[in-house]
Each structure stands twice: as structure tokens, then as C-alpha cells.
Design a protein around this motif. Structure first.
Motif, mmCIF file in Angstrom:
data_model
loop_
_atom_site.group_PDB
_atom_site.id
_atom_site.type_symbol
_atom_site.label_atom_id
_atom_site.label_comp_id
_atom_site.label_asym_id
_atom_site.label_seq_id
_atom_site.Cartn_x
_atom_site.Cartn_y
_atom_site.Cartn_z
ATOM 1 N N PHE A 6 0.825 -1.209 0.000
ATOM 2 C CA PHE A 6 0.000 0.000 0.000
ATOM 3 C C PHE A 6 0.861 1.261 0.000
ATOM 4 O O PHE A 6 0.605 2.202 -0.764
ATOM 5 N N GLN A 24 -7.189 7.379 1.982
ATOM 6 C CA GLN A 24 -6.753 5.989 2.134
ATOM 7 C C GLN A 24 -5.824 5.825 3.336
ATOM 8 O O GLN A 24 -5.888 4.819 4.046
ATOM 9 N N LYS A 28 -6.392 3.377 6.398
ATOM 10 C CA LYS A 28 -5.412 2.294 6.566
ATOM 11 C C LYS A 28 -4.709 2.366 7.917
ATOM 12 O O LYS A 28 -4.119 1.368 8.369
#
Length: 291
Positions: A6, A24, A28
Motif C-alpha cells: 500500500f 486511504q 489504513k
């Protein structure tokens, strides 16, 4: 998707869509469970929320949530604290540097300068970089994290300003000072590859500033480092290319052609996945190459 994958993908994507990557990152963050995962995540978070978006408060809130994961690990906690101080310094918090030792102060100031350039405040960036260099001039021991911080910040500031289609005189001066800083501190903090690339950056910045003679000197040093270390064709391509551009700027067509041909010979040796990185330089070389 694991966290490392990621982060790598987010670094690739954030320049085109920082808002999405910021969202994101927030989503995350609960998956960061190990102190070893904290430094890379904190660095990316601070860069995206700070330099790209100027969302200083949001970044500090998220970093505060990382402190729980980092609390029992000195390296992880130091990474979070540096990111916090850098964000605060870049946003104009006059107390951000309080109680910091010299090396950490230099690192925070250098990181703040890079953020400020990204936010379009070259005047503040120049002030922060000068302050970082003044602290460093008092003496930084070998191995100090501040050495790498100064090298990275110098390179990033120079690259940002070099890519701009228009620069003020003050921005051009900052670009050159930053490129020189990158070279000076990669010489202490990196290996031959970092030094060679810093010489290349300095040569490009000098060309952008209209300093062709100085650019040629840097280009020659870049190529000399490549030669001394048996550098791969990828590195030698850029060294020959920037030397060609410097010769062209000086009006020396014979030397330009020689350096151009050497660059093209290196390009012919590249793997397919390396060639996209060379498209801009290749187009410039071929634009004036004989049919």
C-alpha cells in the motif's frame, strides 16, 4: 493488500491524487500494528497531508493515533515526533523547535523547508533551509540522521523548483542552494549512487538557471563518478545526456554530438522497464539528432 505494498503504491499515486491518498491513509492507519511499520507510514502521511494538502491539524491528529503503536519503540516514536515537529514548523508554529537537540533541529527545519516549497512558499522555505544549514554548520557527527534529512530535503526542493516552468530570481537562488545542499550532504550520508545523482541534479539546476559552464562541470563530475564505480547504463545515460545539454547550451555542437551519441548508446542497453524513466531526455536528444 499488505501495508508495504500500500505504501509503495501510495507514493506512486499521491502526486496525481493527494486527496484520495490522504483518505486511504486515514482508513489504513488502524492496520499499522507493529512499531517497525510506523516510520514509513508516518513519513508518507506527513508528506501528503502537509506538503501536498496543507492539512496540518488533520495530520497531527492522525500521527497522534500512531503514538500508541510507537510508544514502546524508540525508533518508531522518534519518527512520529519528527513528523509532528516538521508539520508544526512548516505551518509556522514558533514553538515547534523548542527543546530539540541540534541534529534534530536541523532535520526538522530541512523537512519543513521541503514542505514549504511544496505549498508554494519559497520565502519561508529559504528561511527554513538557511536555518537548518546554520545549525548543521555548528557540526553534525557522522551517522547523524540530520545528514540524510538535509540531503533528501535539498534534492526534493531542487527538483520541485527545477520542474517549474517559471521561477523568480529568489526561487532560482533557492533551487541552486538546495541542489548544492543535496550534494554536500549526500557526500556524507550516502554512497556513490546518491552522490552521482546529486551531481546530476546540480547540473540540471545549473542549466535551468542559465549557468552552462557550471552545469558542465557538474555533469563531468557526475560521469566521473559513474566511470569510477562501473555504473550501469541507466545511470550513464543521464550523465551523458546532461553533459550533452550543457555542451549544447554553450554552443559546442561537436561535443554535444559526442555526448549525445554516448547517451544513445547507453539507452540502447536499457531494459524495457528502465526506458520510461528516460523519455524526456531521450526526446530532447533525438530532437536535434541527425536523421
Amino acid at each position: 493488500m499488505d501495508l508495504s505494498t500500500f505504501i509503495n503504491g501510495a507514493w506512486d499515486a499521491h502526486g496525481d491524487d493527494a486527496d484520495t491518498v490522504a483518505q486511504q491513509l486515514a482508513e489504513k492507519l488502524p492496520e499499522v500494528q507493529s512499531p517497525a511499520e510506523v516510520p514509513a507510514f508516518a513519513s508518507l502521511l506527513a508528506h501528503v497531508y502537509g506538503e501536498h494538502l496543507g492539512r496540518w491539524h488533520d495530520a497531527l491528529v492522525l500521527l497522534g493515533r500512531l503514538r500508541g503503536v510507537a510508544a514502546e519503540d524508540a525508533v518508531a516514536l522518534a519518527a512520529v515526533q519528527r513528523a509532528e515537529r516538521t508539520l508544526r514548523c512548516a505551518s509556522g508554529d514558533g514553538e515547534a523547535l523548542d527543546d530539540l537537540m541540534a541534529g534534530e533541529r536541523a532535520a526538522v527545519l530541512a523537512g519543513a523547508a521541503a514542505m514549504q516549497v511544496g505549498r508554494g512558499d519559497a520565502e519561508a522555505a529559504a528561511s527554513s533551509l538557511d536555518a537548518a544549514l546554520a545549525v548543521a554548520a555548528e557540526g553534525l557527527p557522522d551517522g547523524s540522521p540530520a545528514l540524510r534529512a538535509l540531503a533528501v530535503a535539498g534534492n526534493n526542493i531542487a527538483a520541485d523548483l527545477q520542474d517549474r516552468p517559471q521561477r523568480s530570481a529568489a526561487e532560482t537562488a533557492l533551487m541552486l542552494r538546495a541542489a548544492e545542499t543535496g550534494l554536500a550532504y549526500w557526500t556524507r550520508a550516502g554512497g556513490w549512487l546518491q552522490v552521482e545523482r546529486a551531481e546530476h541534479r546540480l547540473s540540471c539546476c545549473r542549466l535551468a538557471a542559465g549557468e552552462a559552464e557550471a552545469a558542465l562541470e557538474s555533469a563531468r563530475r557526475c560521469l566521473a563518478v559513474c566511470t569510477a564505480n562501473d555504473a550501469p547504463a541507466f545511470e550513464r545515460f543521464f550523465a551523458h545526456a546532461v553533459q550533452a545539454f550543457a555542451h549544447r547550451a554553450l554552443g559546442d555542437e561537436a561535443c554535444f554530438a559526442q555526448a549525445r551519441d554516448a547517451a544513445l548508446a547507453c539507452h540502447a542497453q536499457l531494459a524495457d522497464d528502465e526506458r520510461p524513466w528516460c523519455e524526456k531526455e531521450l526526446a530532447e536528444l533525438q530532437a536535434v539528432a541527425p536523421a
